[in-house]
Write a protein that holds these residues in place. Structure first.
Motif, mmCIF file in Angstrom:
data_model
loop_
_atom_site.group_PDB
_atom_site.id
_atom_site.type_symbol
_atom_site.label_atom_id
_atom_site.label_comp_id
_atom_site.label_asym_id
_atom_site.label_seq_id
_atom_site.Cartn_x
_atom_site.Cartn_y
_atom_site.Cartn_z
ATOM 1 N N ALA A 1 3.641 0.847 -5.499
ATOM 2 C CA ALA A 1 3.298 1.532 -4.246
ATOM 3 C C ALA A 1 3.889 2.935 -4.223
ATOM 4 O O ALA A 1 4.990 3.165 -4.736
ATOM 5 N N PRO A 2 3.187 3.887 -3.606
ATOM 6 C CA PRO A 2 3.724 5.240 -3.493
ATOM 7 C C PRO A 2 4.773 5.340 -2.385
ATOM 8 O O PRO A 2 4.694 4.652 -1.368
ATOM 9 N N ILE A 3 5.751 6.211 -2.602
ATOM 10 C CA ILE A 3 6.748 6.543 -1.592
ATOM 11 C C ILE A 3 6.283 7.780 -0.834
ATOM 12 O O ILE A 3 5.974 8.808 -1.445
ATOM 13 N N LEU A 4 6.251 7.667 0.505
ATOM 14 C CA LEU A 4 5.765 8.758 1.348
ATOM 15 C C LEU A 4 6.902 9.265 2.227
ATOM 16 O O LEU A 4 7.585 8.480 2.889
ATOM 17 N N LEU A 5 7.074 10.610 2.264
ATOM 18 C CA LEU A 5 8.165 11.236 3.015
ATOM 19 C C LEU A 5 7.685 12.558 3.587
ATOM 20 O O LEU A 5 6.898 13.275 2.951
ATOM 21 N N HIS A 6 8.161 12.904 4.781
ATOM 22 C CA HIS A 6 7.849 14.228 5.315
ATOM 23 C C HIS A 6 8.585 15.281 4.481
ATOM 24 O O HIS A 6 9.775 15.140 4.192
ATOM 25 N N PRO A 7 7.898 16.351 4.074
ATOM 26 C CA PRO A 7 8.515 17.312 3.146
ATOM 27 C C PRO A 7 9.764 17.999 3.695
ATOM 28 O O PRO A 7 10.601 18.456 2.911
ATOM 29 N N ASP A 8 9.923 18.063 5.012
ATOM 30 C CA ASP A 8 11.120 18.705 5.566
ATOM 31 C C ASP A 8 12.396 17.932 5.237
ATOM 32 O O ASP A 8 13.506 18.461 5.398
ATOM 33 N N ASP A 9 12.256 16.688 4.787
ATOM 34 C CA ASP A 9 13.432 15.894 4.428
ATOM 35 C C ASP A 9 13.704 15.868 2.922
ATOM 36 O O ASP A 9 14.593 15.141 2.471
ATOM 37 N N LEU A 10 12.987 16.676 2.157
ATOM 38 C CA LEU A 10 13.237 16.697 0.713
ATOM 39 C C LEU A 10 14.675 17.073 0.353
ATOM 40 O O LEU A 10 15.251 16.488 -0.572
ATOM 41 N N PRO A 11 15.323 18.029 1.061
ATOM 42 C CA PRO A 11 16.728 18.313 0.719
ATOM 43 C C PRO A 11 17.631 17.095 0.857
ATOM 44 O O PRO A 11 18.523 16.882 0.020
ATOM 45 N N LEU A 12 17.411 16.288 1.886
ATOM 46 C CA LEU A 12 18.192 15.052 2.042
ATOM 47 C C LEU A 12 17.835 14.046 0.947
ATOM 48 O O LEU A 12 18.715 13.391 0.385
ATOM 49 N N ARG B 1 0.807 -1.221 0.000
ATOM 50 C CA ARG B 1 0.000 0.000 0.000
ATOM 51 C C ARG B 1 0.839 1.270 0.000
ATOM 52 O O ARG B 1 0.417 2.299 -0.523
ATOM 53 N N ALA B 2 2.015 1.203 0.631
ATOM 54 C CA ALA B 2 2.861 2.399 0.705
ATOM 55 C C ALA B 2 4.256 2.001 1.148
ATOM 56 O O ALA B 2 4.452 0.989 1.832
ATOM 57 N N ILE B 3 5.226 2.815 0.735
ATOM 58 C CA ILE B 3 6.603 2.739 1.218
ATOM 59 C C ILE B 3 6.820 3.995 2.050
ATOM 60 O O ILE B 3 6.868 5.113 1.517
ATOM 61 N N VAL B 4 6.906 3.809 3.358
ATOM 62 C CA VAL B 4 7.004 4.945 4.278
ATOM 63 C C VAL B 4 8.466 5.151 4.656
ATOM 64 O O VAL B 4 9.158 4.196 5.046
ATOM 65 N N CYS B 5 8.941 6.371 4.535
ATOM 66 C CA CYS B 5 10.322 6.707 4.877
ATOM 67 C C CYS B 5 10.338 7.416 6.227
ATOM 68 O O CYS B 5 9.749 8.491 6.363
ATOM 69 N N THR B 6 11.026 6.834 7.220
ATOM 70 C CA THR B 6 11.117 7.517 8.507
ATOM 71 C C THR B 6 11.965 8.766 8.408
ATOM 72 O O THR B 6 11.793 9.710 9.187
ATOM 73 N N HIS B 7 12.898 8.794 7.465
ATOM 74 C CA HIS B 7 13.685 9.978 7.143
ATOM 75 C C HIS B 7 14.429 9.678 5.864
ATOM 76 O O HIS B 7 14.315 8.570 5.324
ATOM 77 N N ALA B 8 15.186 10.645 5.352
ATOM 78 C CA ALA B 8 15.727 10.502 3.999
ATOM 79 C C ALA B 8 17.236 10.321 3.947
ATOM 80 O O ALA B 8 17.848 10.622 2.922
ATOM 81 N N HIS B 9 17.855 9.821 5.013
ATOM 82 C CA HIS B 9 19.247 9.388 4.870
ATOM 83 C C HIS B 9 19.310 8.244 3.856
ATOM 84 O O HIS B 9 18.400 7.416 3.785
ATOM 85 N N ASP B 10 20.406 8.198 3.097
ATOM 86 C CA ASP B 10 20.400 7.323 1.927
ATOM 87 C C ASP B 10 20.237 5.846 2.273
ATOM 88 O O ASP B 10 19.675 5.072 1.489
ATOM 89 N N ASP B 11 20.683 5.427 3.467
ATOM 90 C CA ASP B 11 20.567 4.010 3.809
ATOM 91 C C ASP B 11 19.128 3.596 4.086
ATOM 92 O O ASP B 11 18.824 2.407 4.098
ATOM 93 N N HIS B 12 18.241 4.557 4.283
ATOM 94 C CA HIS B 12 16.829 4.238 4.538
ATOM 95 C C HIS B 12 15.956 4.360 3.287
ATOM 96 O O HIS B 12 14.811 3.911 3.301
ATOM 97 N N ILE B 13 16.488 4.961 2.229
ATOM 98 C CA ILE B 13 15.670 5.235 1.032
ATOM 99 C C ILE B 13 16.287 4.726 -0.258
ATOM 100 O O ILE B 13 15.679 4.870 -1.322
ATOM 101 N N ASP B 14 17.488 4.130 -0.187
ATOM 102 C CA ASP B 14 18.178 3.841 -1.445
ATOM 103 C C ASP B 14 17.412 2.862 -2.330
ATOM 104 O O ASP B 14 17.473 2.949 -3.561
ATOM 105 N N ALA B 15 16.652 1.921 -1.723
ATOM 106 C CA ALA B 15 15.907 0.944 -2.519
ATOM 107 C C ALA B 15 14.462 1.359 -2.783
ATOM 108 O O ALA B 15 13.716 0.618 -3.437
ATOM 109 N N ALA B 16 14.055 2.519 -2.296
ATOM 110 C CA ALA B 16 12.638 2.906 -2.406
ATOM 111 C C ALA B 16 12.158 3.049 -3.852
ATOM 112 O O ALA B 16 11.099 2.506 -4.202
ATOM 113 N N PRO B 17 12.878 3.739 -4.727
ATOM 114 C CA PRO B 17 12.366 3.843 -6.102
ATOM 115 C C PRO B 17 12.235 2.494 -6.803
ATOM 116 O O PRO B 17 11.257 2.258 -7.518
ATOM 117 N N ALA B 18 13.204 1.604 -6.597
ATOM 118 C CA ALA B 18 13.116 0.284 -7.245
ATOM 119 C C ALA B 18 11.945 -0.517 -6.697
ATOM 120 O O ALA B 18 11.241 -1.209 -7.453
#
Length: 212
Positions: A85-96, A61-78
């Protein structure tokens, strides 16, 4: 058809974490919340194929990111490409996020107090900045658990020595949002072993002194 009971599945994936010019080998916890038919993945780390295999054909249903350090999101697009499934992230972490995936934006935003329903349970988003500006935790009262990413570990707060992080902020987040949860709540972390709110709460002042 009888609905199956909600559960938490766990796998550990290995890779690297890079920030501020350094790179470290890391093992990450990937958490899957759901039942036999549908699930949500918390932190798609390192190995999209392994995470997809752990889903076992369930609808993601969703891929939830607790934050955007690369080790937590590197496989999300694949993983998103494989499952839809959609990738969900808090907008304050967009720069990361953009440091790792400059050409692929998240699909949706996480906001404090927002809820996600899957497999008969509700996950509530708690915005807990400090380790990263857009760090969030996911509280699931029906399972008496909170997924804390790198905000709270067994033995103390997540690291705040690198860019985009701030020690007083993480202490406020832990005190106000996490230690206010019932003491029996299981804390499932981004790395390492689980703990409980009750086990960590007595040590807050020690962490504050250690962090100064």
């Amino acid at each position: 058809m009888a609905s199956s009971a909600p559960r938490v599945d766990h796998l550990v994936t290995s890779g690297t974490f890079s920030l501020d010019g350094g790179t470290w080998d890391v093992d990450n916890n990937v958490w899957i919340v759901g039942d036999d038919s549908e699930a949500i993945v918390i932190d798609a780390a390192h190995d999209a194929a392994a995470i997809e295999a752990a889903l076992g054909g369930r609808t993601l249903r969703a891929i939830v990111c607790t934050h955007a350090h690369d080790d937590h999101i590197d496989a999300a697009p694949a993983l998103a490409a494989a499952t839809g499934a959609p990738i969900l992230l808090h907008p304050d972490d967009l720069p990361l996020w953009k440091l790792t995936h400059p050409d692929r934006a998240p699909d949706g935003e996480l906001a404090d107090g927002a809820t996600l329903d899957v497999g008969g349970v509700t996950l509530t988003v708690l915005h807990t900045p400090g380790h990263a500006p857009g760090a969030v935790c996911l509280y699931v009262p029906a399972l008496s658990t909170v997924f804390t990413g790198d905000t709270l570990f067994q033995g103390g707060p997540g690291a705040t020595g690198r860019s985009f992080s701030h020690f007083p902020t993480i202490i406020d987040s832990i005190r106000d949002r996490l230690l206010a949860l019932p003491p029996q709540t299981v804390v499932r972390t981004g790395h390492g072993d689980p703990t409980t709110v009750g086990a960590e709460a007595p040590h807050l002042e020690e962490w504050i002194q250690r962090g100064h």
